[in-house]
Design an enzyme around this catalytic site. Sequence first.
Site, PDB file in Angstrom:
ATOM      1  N   SER A 190      42.070  51.059  36.921  1.00  0.00           N
ATOM      2  CA  SER A 190      42.757  50.505  38.089  1.00  0.00           C
ATOM      3  C   SER A 190      42.780  51.494  39.258  1.00  0.00           C
ATOM      4  O   SER A 190      41.743  51.814  39.827  1.00  0.00           O
ATOM      5  CB  SER A 190      44.165  50.069  37.666  1.00  0.00           C
ATOM      6  N   ASP A 242      31.567  57.318  46.382  1.00  0.00           N
ATOM      7  CA  ASP A 242      30.741  56.605  47.357  1.00  0.00           C
ATOM      8  C   ASP A 242      30.693  57.318  48.700  1.00  0.00           C
ATOM      9  O   ASP A 242      29.666  57.296  49.396  1.00  0.00           O
ATOM     10  CB  ASP A 242      31.270  55.184  47.565  1.00  0.00           C
ATOM     11  N   LYS A 291      39.066  48.019  35.014  1.00  0.00           N
ATOM     12  CA  LYS A 291      40.150  47.107  35.373  1.00  0.00           C
ATOM     13  C   LYS A 291      40.273  47.146  36.896  1.00  0.00           C
ATOM     14  O   LYS A 291      40.994  47.961  37.453  1.00  0.00           O
ATOM     15  CB  LYS A 291      41.464  47.525  34.696  1.00  0.00           C
TER      16      LYS A 291
END
Length: 454
Positions: free
Chosen positions: A318, A329, A343
């Site tokens: 999460s 990224d 998740k």
Amino acid sequence: MTMRLSGFFAGILIFMAGMSPGLTRGQDDPESRDQTQAPGQPQTADDAAYTSISVFTRALELIRQDYVDENKISFHDLTYGAMRGMLGALDPHSQFMDPDDFKGMQDDTKSQFGGLGVVVSAKDGNLIVVTPMEDTPGFKAGLLPGDQILKINGESAEKMELGDAIAKLRGDPGEKVTLTILRPSTKEIKDFTMERAIIKVPSVKDAHILGPEIAGDYKVGYLRITQFNEPTAADLSKRLDELEGQGMQALIIDLRYNPGGLLNSAVDVCGQFVPPHTMVVSTEGRMPSQKRNYWTSDTGKEHPDYPIAILVNGSSASGAEIVAGALKDLGRAILVGETTFGKGSVQSVMQLPDGSALRLTTAKYYTPSHQVIHEHGVTPNIHATLTPDEERLLLLSRRDDLLTDDDRKDLAGFRDPQLDRAVDALKGVMIYAERTGQKTVSIKGRKPDTATLQ
């Protein structure tokens, strides 16, 4: 009777479709918004509303008429049972909450509740321990990530709904709970008896400069984020200031066994390491209102642009995946370890008129490069695994005040292989920077990659 029941339930559905439910912010809930159906949405032949309602009301009529135990056939019990089944059939994270369950969920967001401190999830119909939170009864008892819960206080957990299991794990502090656990790594089945306690979760722990036996001549900082709650970003900033004051040249952030928490907290943590107003995560769902980008604050404090490595594993979930995916990224961190839990869905909480609520999956999270997190996880740049025994020793090393003499013997000479790989990666970055004449620290920080942030 059939017409009366049909009219009764049709009226309920019309009322629910027409009302504007009160929405409540919960963990991983990006915002409060109405979730009503868009007008004019096409309806397939096998999805005719009134045909399905008539089947449901006929089943309800037969239960009310013929079921052997009349104490179980009140409209209240049957309606709640139907709603639990309906939400449970969607995915492991959607659920119906009765008023008590809803209150328990609200207590969670305050980072203080009565329970065992065990984060559980449903996987392949089984209840799995994602992680025991540090300094909690579950952690102290020796539960491990990946343990399968077979029984709760002697009651079989097979096919038990996730919400029901969580309700059974929680309760008044001081009460004892016995979990029957299957440990997949050893095939051992064992009972663990724990005493519920008020769970207060410190989120930033163990901040220090690694010793020369690990980092050599470089000053590599290390800290762990155990979960994301309201004070996490402020606590993190304070710890970073302390490490920077000690001359830190690089940083390792340990997100292993971090089950997540509040979305806004995860975004604020990202804001410690990227420029202001940088997009770090987005959500998309069926409804246009679910499409949203989340940006770091315009007024966040900038820290030096030192190299960062993030440790992740299969229990990083999460909010931990949001932070790891964003900093990977954006080129701000190297990820070391194992693919994360996966998740990455948004649950919107919708309160119903009687105090119950729906926790409904309404969107999925995407990293800045638009990689979906849910059911895929975030892949590390450097893949490094732990053996079951190494994982046991790693968790044992975090229980310093509870160690027995035998535990200390087991830990003698233990080195964390994933931590070593992260240190090696950071040392490589710093050595390269030194040889090419680049600065390893830039107070202004790096500029966001505008191509990535489209």
